[in-house]
Write a protein that holds these residues in place. Sequence first.
Motif, mmCIF file in Angstrom:
data_model
loop_
_atom_site.group_PDB
_atom_site.id
_atom_site.type_symbol
_atom_site.label_atom_id
_atom_site.label_comp_id
_atom_site.label_asym_id
_atom_site.label_seq_id
_atom_site.Cartn_x
_atom_site.Cartn_y
_atom_site.Cartn_z
ATOM 1 N N UNK A 142 0.831 -1.206 0.000
ATOM 2 C CA UNK A 142 0.000 0.000 0.000
ATOM 3 C C UNK A 142 0.869 1.262 0.000
ATOM 4 N N UNK A 143 0.278 2.374 -0.421
ATOM 5 C CA UNK A 143 1.002 3.649 -0.445
ATOM 6 C C UNK A 143 1.424 3.997 0.975
ATOM 7 N N UNK A 144 2.505 4.667 1.203
ATOM 8 C CA UNK A 144 3.425 5.283 0.255
ATOM 9 C C UNK A 144 4.525 4.346 -0.216
ATOM 10 N N UNK A 145 4.562 3.112 0.285
ATOM 11 C CA UNK A 145 5.645 2.193 -0.078
ATOM 12 C C UNK A 145 5.561 1.752 -1.532
ATOM 13 N N UNK A 146 4.377 1.419 -1.996
ATOM 14 C CA UNK A 146 4.187 1.062 -3.392
ATOM 15 C C UNK A 146 4.926 -0.183 -3.804
ATOM 16 N N UNK A 147 5.843 -0.063 -4.742
ATOM 17 C CA UNK A 147 6.561 -1.213 -5.287
ATOM 18 C C UNK A 147 7.951 -1.394 -4.680
ATOM 19 N N UNK A 148 8.322 -0.602 -3.690
ATOM 20 C CA UNK A 148 9.635 -0.701 -3.028
ATOM 21 C C UNK A 148 10.783 -0.520 -4.022
ATOM 22 N N UNK A 149 10.632 0.390 -4.960
ATOM 23 C CA UNK A 149 11.652 0.671 -5.971
ATOM 24 C C UNK A 149 11.985 -0.549 -6.821
ATOM 25 N N UNK A 150 11.009 -1.433 -7.005
ATOM 26 C CA UNK A 150 11.168 -2.606 -7.855
ATOM 27 C C UNK A 150 10.134 -2.538 -8.962
ATOM 28 N N UNK B 193 10.460 -10.320 5.033
ATOM 29 C CA UNK B 193 11.063 -10.712 6.304
ATOM 30 C C UNK B 193 9.997 -10.655 7.386
ATOM 31 N N UNK B 194 9.904 -11.723 8.172
ATOM 32 C CA UNK B 194 8.964 -11.755 9.291
ATOM 33 C C UNK B 194 9.714 -11.352 10.548
ATOM 34 N N UNK B 195 9.301 -10.261 11.169
ATOM 35 C CA UNK B 195 9.922 -9.792 12.393
ATOM 36 C C UNK B 195 9.208 -10.470 13.558
ATOM 37 N N UNK C 2 0.938 -5.410 9.449
ATOM 38 C CA UNK C 2 1.740 -4.214 9.179
ATOM 39 C C UNK C 2 2.909 -4.600 8.285
ATOM 40 N N UNK C 3 3.064 -3.907 7.151
ATOM 41 C CA UNK C 3 4.116 -4.224 6.191
ATOM 42 C C UNK C 3 4.710 -2.933 5.640
ATOM 43 N N UNK C 4 6.018 -2.965 5.361
ATOM 44 C CA UNK C 4 6.703 -1.801 4.796
ATOM 45 C C UNK C 4 7.883 -2.274 3.966
ATOM 46 N N UNK C 5 8.422 -1.387 3.160
ATOM 47 C CA UNK C 5 9.615 -1.706 2.378
ATOM 48 C C UNK C 5 10.822 -1.786 3.304
ATOM 49 N N UNK C 6 11.785 -2.603 2.938
ATOM 50 C CA UNK C 6 13.025 -2.697 3.699
ATOM 51 C C UNK C 6 13.772 -1.382 3.564
ATOM 52 N N UNK C 7 14.255 -0.870 4.680
ATOM 53 C CA UNK C 7 14.944 0.418 4.636
ATOM 54 C C UNK C 7 16.363 0.344 5.189
ATOM 55 N N UNK D 214 9.390 -5.859 4.787
ATOM 56 C CA UNK D 214 9.407 -6.323 6.166
ATOM 57 C C UNK D 214 7.987 -6.335 6.706
ATOM 58 N N UNK D 215 7.588 -7.474 7.275
ATOM 59 C CA UNK D 215 6.292 -7.588 7.928
ATOM 60 C C UNK D 215 6.553 -7.533 9.420
#
Length: 143
Positions: free
Chosen positions: A77-85, A93-95, A119-124, A133-134
């Motif tokens: 979902x936005x703002x992550x989108x495609x994670x620059x891919x 990755x499961x935290x 909750x999910x986001x791009x790896x930073x 990363x989840x």
Amino acid sequence: MTKRRFGKRLAVVATMMTLVTPAVSAQQGDVPPSKPGKPINTGDVLSGELNAMKVRGGKNGKHVATYQITSEPRRLPAPSGLCNLETGPETFQLVTSSDAQAAQLKSFVGKEISVKVDEVACASDPGQMSEAVITKWSLVKKQ
């Protein structure tokens, strides 16, 4: 000095290259353009093979078990989108937030699992091995 067979070897290699080059270029032209994966939102289920990796982390640089799901490309979902891919991330990755969650995942390494994503986001961080990363998740039992 050169060996007498050098010219013959060079001719064989050149002949092989002329035969292989058109086949390789034909294969590259047949690849359809990749399109972005389907979106993954909060509450959706992500399925894939669970992998375990050992990375150094913590204060003393001890080995920490890290878990990763390899799945089809998914759009975040936005703002992550495609994670620059181009197609979205394929590795997630499961935290683990507790030892109980880590123990729960340990028995499923190498198997197909499903998790409900909260909750999910791009790896930073540069040390992260996955594309996304989840951070909050729960294991879904298969019927």
